[in-house]
Design a protein around this motif. Sequence first.
Motif, short mmCIF file in Angstrom:
data_model
loop_
_atom_site.label_atom_id
_atom_site.label_comp_id
_atom_site.label_asym_id
_atom_site.label_seq_id
_atom_site.Cartn_x
_atom_site.Cartn_y
_atom_site.Cartn_z
N LEU A 215 2.39 6.32 -2.59
CA LEU A 215 3.41 7.19 -3.16
C LEU A 215 3.11 7.52 -4.62
CD1 LEU A 215 6.64 5.53 -1.68
CD2 LEU A 215 5.72 7.79 -1.12
N ALA A 216 2.53 6.56 -5.34
CA ALA A 216 2.19 6.79 -6.75
C ALA A 216 0.93 7.64 -6.89
CB ALA A 216 1.99 5.45 -7.46
N PHE B 209 1.67 -2.12 -12.83
CA PHE B 209 1.59 -1.19 -11.69
C PHE B 209 0.57 -0.09 -11.99
CE2 PHE B 209 3.46 2.38 -9.09
CZ PHE B 209 3.13 1.82 -7.86
N THR B 210 0.50 0.34 -13.23
CA THR B 210 -0.47 1.34 -13.64
C THR B 210 -1.90 0.84 -13.43
OG1 THR B 210 0.99 2.34 -15.29
CG2 THR B 210 -1.36 2.63 -15.63
N PHE B 211 -2.16 -0.43 -13.75
CA PHE B 211 -3.49 -0.99 -13.55
C PHE B 211 -3.88 -0.93 -12.07
CE2 PHE B 211 -2.63 -4.02 -17.34
CZ PHE B 211 -2.86 -2.98 -18.22
N VAL C 81 0.82 -1.22 0.00
CA VAL C 81 0.00 0.00 0.00
C VAL C 81 0.85 1.27 0.00
CG1 VAL C 81 -2.06 -1.00 1.03
CG2 VAL C 81 -0.23 -0.19 2.52
N ILE C 82 2.08 1.18 0.51
CA ILE C 82 2.96 2.35 0.51
C ILE C 82 3.34 2.71 -0.92
CG2 ILE C 82 5.17 3.31 1.29
CD1 ILE C 82 4.99 1.48 3.73
N HIS C 83 3.64 1.71 -1.73
CA HIS C 83 3.93 1.96 -3.15
C HIS C 83 2.74 2.67 -3.81
CE1 HIS C 83 6.86 -1.36 -2.50
NE2 HIS C 83 7.53 -0.82 -3.50
N ALA D 20 8.14 4.19 -7.46
CA ALA D 20 6.68 4.38 -7.33
C ALA D 20 6.35 5.87 -7.22
CB ALA D 20 6.16 3.63 -6.10
N PHE D 21 7.12 6.60 -6.43
CA PHE D 21 6.87 8.04 -6.29
C PHE D 21 7.16 8.76 -7.61
CE2 PHE D 21 8.21 12.39 -5.04
CZ PHE D 21 7.00 12.81 -4.48
N GLY D 22 8.23 8.36 -8.28
CA GLY D 22 8.55 8.96 -9.58
C GLY D 22 7.45 8.73 -10.60
N ILE D 23 6.90 7.52 -10.61
CA ILE D 23 5.78 7.22 -11.50
C ILE D 23 4.59 8.11 -11.15
CG2 ILE D 23 4.06 5.44 -12.07
CD1 ILE D 23 6.35 3.37 -11.82
#
Length: 264
Positions: free
Chosen positions: A88-89, A186-188, A83-85, A148-151
């Motif tokens: 951050l996204a 990851f986008t999904f 959930v942190i990923h 994840a944050f960069g995305i």
Amino acid sequence: MNDIMNAVILGIIEGLTEFLPISSTGHMILAGHLLNFEGERASTFKIVVQLGAILAVLVLYWRRFLGFLNLTPGFHKRPGINVIHVFLALFPAVFVGFTLYRAIKDDLFGPTPVLYSLIIGGVLMIVAEKLNRRITAETMDDISYKQAFGIGLFQILALWPGFSRSGSTISGGMLLGTSQKAAAEFTFIVSVPIMFGASGYDLYKSREYLSMDDLGMFLAGVGASFVVAMIAIVTFLNLIKRLKLSWFAYYRFALAALFFFILY
């Protein structure tokens, strides 16, 4: 009957394009313009129809989402995204989206801004493909918090209709060292909470345009969107193993050129 037909057509377009890097919002705006299905009522429908695409992801990735809630025994012991990923996204686009909500709605939701964003987004995708040399995250579960944050920062670009949420996040992921498939999956996952939140907020803002008389139209659109999105996600994940991101960019350029010719 004309409304139901428009709903099915737009539902198919939503389901087909939501998770491809070609911009579902852009296609919906352009298609709505061609179908003469515009105005506040049409805008409300375009919000509701996204629920079908959200449901498709929940059905296909239900184990993953249950795992986030620790409802799957032993999931918390498994390495991978959590959930942190996802948070951050989500945070950058959510913050900017709420801050600039009115400006985005007033200035960017129209055929001309969409055509420009289709082109600019396509250029970004080609650049990402060219620079995706050193891959540090081959699968979705290899993605780091920093990636994840960069995305999430790249996802801000998707607030411009026509840029494409998947297009911006997949491109961002590839520029940050993920594989094309890892970024796509990851986008999904990230799309569900951000689409659910954005749709809910938009519906609240448009609540005066909701009517029981439109229930049949909404159900037809959501149903079409759900079925087509299920097929599109599975197909896209298979295609992305063989198809370069630049092919989607070329499609965007061709679409923009076609609509420039039609509209102007």
